[in-house]
Scaffold this motif. Structure first.
Motif, mmCIF file in Angstrom:
data_model
loop_
_atom_site.group_PDB
_atom_site.id
_atom_site.type_symbol
_atom_site.label_atom_id
_atom_site.label_comp_id
_atom_site.label_asym_id
_atom_site.label_seq_id
_atom_site.Cartn_x
_atom_site.Cartn_y
_atom_site.Cartn_z
ATOM 1 N N ALA A 171 -33.155 -27.942 -8.270
ATOM 2 C CA ALA A 171 -33.457 -26.629 -8.834
ATOM 3 C C ALA A 171 -32.769 -26.452 -10.180
ATOM 4 O O ALA A 171 -31.561 -26.652 -10.304
ATOM 5 N N LEU A 172 -33.534 -26.052 -11.178
ATOM 6 C CA LEU A 172 -32.991 -25.740 -12.504
ATOM 7 C C LEU A 172 -32.985 -24.241 -12.779
ATOM 8 O O LEU A 172 -32.500 -23.795 -13.821
ATOM 9 N N THR A 173 -33.544 -23.475 -11.850
ATOM 10 C CA THR A 173 -33.443 -22.023 -11.845
ATOM 11 C C THR A 173 -33.196 -21.621 -10.397
ATOM 12 O O THR A 173 -33.399 -22.422 -9.477
ATOM 13 N N GLU A 174 -32.785 -20.390 -10.187
ATOM 14 C CA GLU A 174 -32.524 -19.967 -8.814
ATOM 15 C C GLU A 174 -33.815 -19.901 -8.015
ATOM 16 O O GLU A 174 -34.847 -19.433 -8.502
ATOM 17 N N ASN A 175 -33.740 -20.401 -6.782
ATOM 18 C CA ASN A 175 -34.857 -20.315 -5.850
ATOM 19 C C ASN A 175 -34.637 -19.099 -4.952
ATOM 20 O O ASN A 175 -33.796 -19.136 -4.040
ATOM 21 N N HIS A 176 -35.349 -18.020 -5.232
ATOM 22 C CA HIS A 176 -35.276 -16.829 -4.385
ATOM 23 C C HIS A 176 -36.220 -17.008 -3.192
ATOM 24 O O HIS A 176 -36.992 -17.973 -3.121
ATOM 25 N N ASP A 177 -36.184 -16.052 -2.286
ATOM 26 C CA ASP A 177 -37.127 -16.109 -1.171
ATOM 27 C C ASP A 177 -38.473 -15.493 -1.549
ATOM 28 O O ASP A 177 -39.369 -15.374 -0.711
ATOM 29 N N THR A 178 -38.628 -15.132 -2.822
ATOM 30 C CA THR A 178 -39.846 -14.448 -3.259
ATOM 31 C C THR A 178 -40.571 -15.127 -4.416
ATOM 32 O O THR A 178 -41.663 -14.689 -4.780
ATOM 33 N N ASN A 179 -39.988 -16.161 -5.027
ATOM 34 C CA ASN A 179 -40.603 -16.698 -6.254
ATOM 35 C C ASN A 179 -41.252 -18.068 -6.066
ATOM 36 O O ASN A 179 -41.196 -18.934 -6.929
ATOM 37 N N GLY A 180 -41.908 -18.229 -4.914
ATOM 38 C CA GLY A 180 -42.749 -19.412 -4.712
ATOM 39 C C GLY A 180 -41.986 -20.665 -4.375
ATOM 40 O O GLY A 180 -42.328 -21.760 -4.839
ATOM 41 N N GLY A 181 -40.953 -20.544 -3.535
ATOM 42 C CA GLY A 181 -40.116 -21.682 -3.189
ATOM 43 C C GLY A 181 -40.783 -22.667 -2.232
ATOM 44 O O GLY A 181 -41.831 -22.392 -1.639
ATOM 45 N N LEU A 182 -40.129 -23.804 -2.080
ATOM 46 C CA LEU A 182 -40.600 -24.872 -1.207
ATOM 47 C C LEU A 182 -40.513 -24.447 0.256
ATOM 48 O O LEU A 182 -39.494 -23.912 0.696
ATOM 49 N N MET A 183 -41.582 -24.712 1.013
ATOM 50 C CA MET A 183 -41.610 -24.493 2.459
ATOM 51 C C MET A 183 -41.896 -25.820 3.148
ATOM 52 O O MET A 183 -42.773 -26.568 2.721
ATOM 53 N N ILE A 184 -41.149 -26.106 4.213
ATOM 54 C CA ILE A 184 -41.324 -27.338 4.988
ATOM 55 C C ILE A 184 -41.397 -26.993 6.469
ATOM 56 O O ILE A 184 -40.695 -26.079 6.937
ATOM 57 N N MET A 185 -42.218 -27.724 7.207
ATOM 58 C CA MET A 185 -42.250 -27.611 8.663
ATOM 59 C C MET A 185 -41.265 -28.634 9.232
ATOM 60 O O MET A 185 -41.536 -29.843 9.214
ATOM 61 N N PRO A 186 -40.084 -28.198 9.705
ATOM 62 C CA PRO A 186 -39.066 -29.135 10.200
ATOM 63 C C PRO A 186 -39.584 -29.957 11.385
ATOM 64 O O PRO A 186 -40.139 -29.409 12.338
ATOM 65 N N GLY A 187 -39.418 -31.266 11.292
ATOM 66 C CA GLY A 187 -39.874 -32.156 12.351
ATOM 67 C C GLY A 187 -41.288 -32.669 12.174
ATOM 68 O O GLY A 187 -41.716 -33.580 12.893
ATOM 69 N N SER A 188 -42.031 -32.097 11.218
ATOM 70 C CA SER A 188 -43.417 -32.525 11.009
ATOM 71 C C SER A 188 -43.508 -33.950 10.494
ATOM 72 O O SER A 188 -44.579 -34.568 10.556
#
Length: 297
Positions: A171-188
């Motif tokens: 990350a080169l800028t802050e990753n908020h929970d609202t600005n389109g951050g990465l989502m992963i399905m754990p274990g997938s």
């Protein structure tokens, strides 16, 4: 003359969607292998398919890399280069590929032991860069990227035989929970989802802006999300997320005023060098899927 046949362990892009168990290790090295990642970290990576590091690079280093990102995306010559991908609506640069070749600043980051050392620990061998890029997600409408497994594309269109590849997003800028951050399905990462539908010629020209071929069905995504759940990654600039090539992941649009930028590096084992594509008429360009397997030193 002897012809070597490589078995396709992960069929995809056929007439129907298929789901098969992973045939490869997740952690190719030993959890006790010396390096920047601890034994606990490596065990967590093996279990979940990802590893988050709160502060991999310092604030001063973030500033250096962010300035370089800004220099690249505002350079008219870079914009005109085929390695730059432009947002369909805003016409702003979305990604610049092969940044470790374009920029010595990012080349040094690739060689940084904090970065490449973890890749060697996870993959159990020397590594080369299969892909690198900077991603820019400005506020007020930058588009996301739909759910997918990178390995499905890298196997089908680049010819990576096995799941022996790891990505790191810094990350080169802050990753908020609202600005389109990465989502992963754990274990997938334990299940390979082979997508339905043939790969169009020059599919990469469209897929780098909007995923189409290689997209899972709604039914498969619903089942996987119900089984694994979804984790959203947030963190300060300088934080990182390492994730396995077969993780089901995606990101949403950024409609906030807060930009989200990162540098993204894909390391592949030198023992897993790309062959011919398994489910595409031609290889993607080398700036997307490397054919130079020289180990990072």
């Amino acid at each position: 003359m002897t012809v070597t046949t490589i078995t396709d362990l992960y069929p995809s892009r056929g007439t129907t969607e298929v789901s098969v168990p992973r045939q490869d290790p997740v952690l190719w090295g030993s959890p006790d292998t010396p390096g920047p990642a601890s034994t606990t970290d490596l065990q967590a990576y093996e279990r979940d398919g990802f590893l988050a590091v709160d502060q991999l690079i310092t604030p001063d280093e973030v500033e250096v890399y962010h300035r370089e990102l800004e220099r690249l995306v505002t350079d008219p010559a870079i914009r005109a280069d085929e390695r730059s991908i432009v947002e369909p609506k805003s016409k702003e640069i979305r990604s610049v590929f092969e940044v470790h070749r374009i920029s010595e600043v990012f080349a040094r980051l690739v060689r940084d032991e904090r970065v490449v050392g973890r890749a060697r620990q996870i993959l159990g061998s020397d590594v080369y860069v299969h892909q690198s890029r900077i991603n820019v997600k400005p506020g007020f409408g930058a588009s996301g990227f739909y759910w997918h497994s990178d390995f499905e594309t890298w196997h089908a269109e680049d010819g990576l035989p096995n799941m022996r590849t790891v990505s790191v997003s810094i990350a080169l800028t802050e990753n908020h929970d609202t600005n389109g951050g990465l989502m992963i399905m754990p274990g997938s990462h334990r299940t390979f989802l082979g997508c339905a539908g043939a790969t169009p010629k020059d599919n990469y020209k469209k897929s780098l802006q909007m995923q189409d071929a290689g997209t899972p069905s709604d039914e498969a995504l619903t089942e996987m999300a119900g089984r694994y759940g979804i984790k959203l990654f947030t963190g300060k600039a300088g934080s990182t997320t390492w994730f396995d090539c077969n993780c089901m992941h995606g990101s949403g649009d950024n409609i906030t005023p807060f930009p989200r930028s990162n540098v993204f590096i894909v390391f592949n084992s030198v023992e897993n060098a790309a062959v011919e594509p398994f489910a595409a008429p031609v290889r993607r360009p080398e700036f997307i899927g490397a054919r130079d397997f020289t180990p990072v030193r």
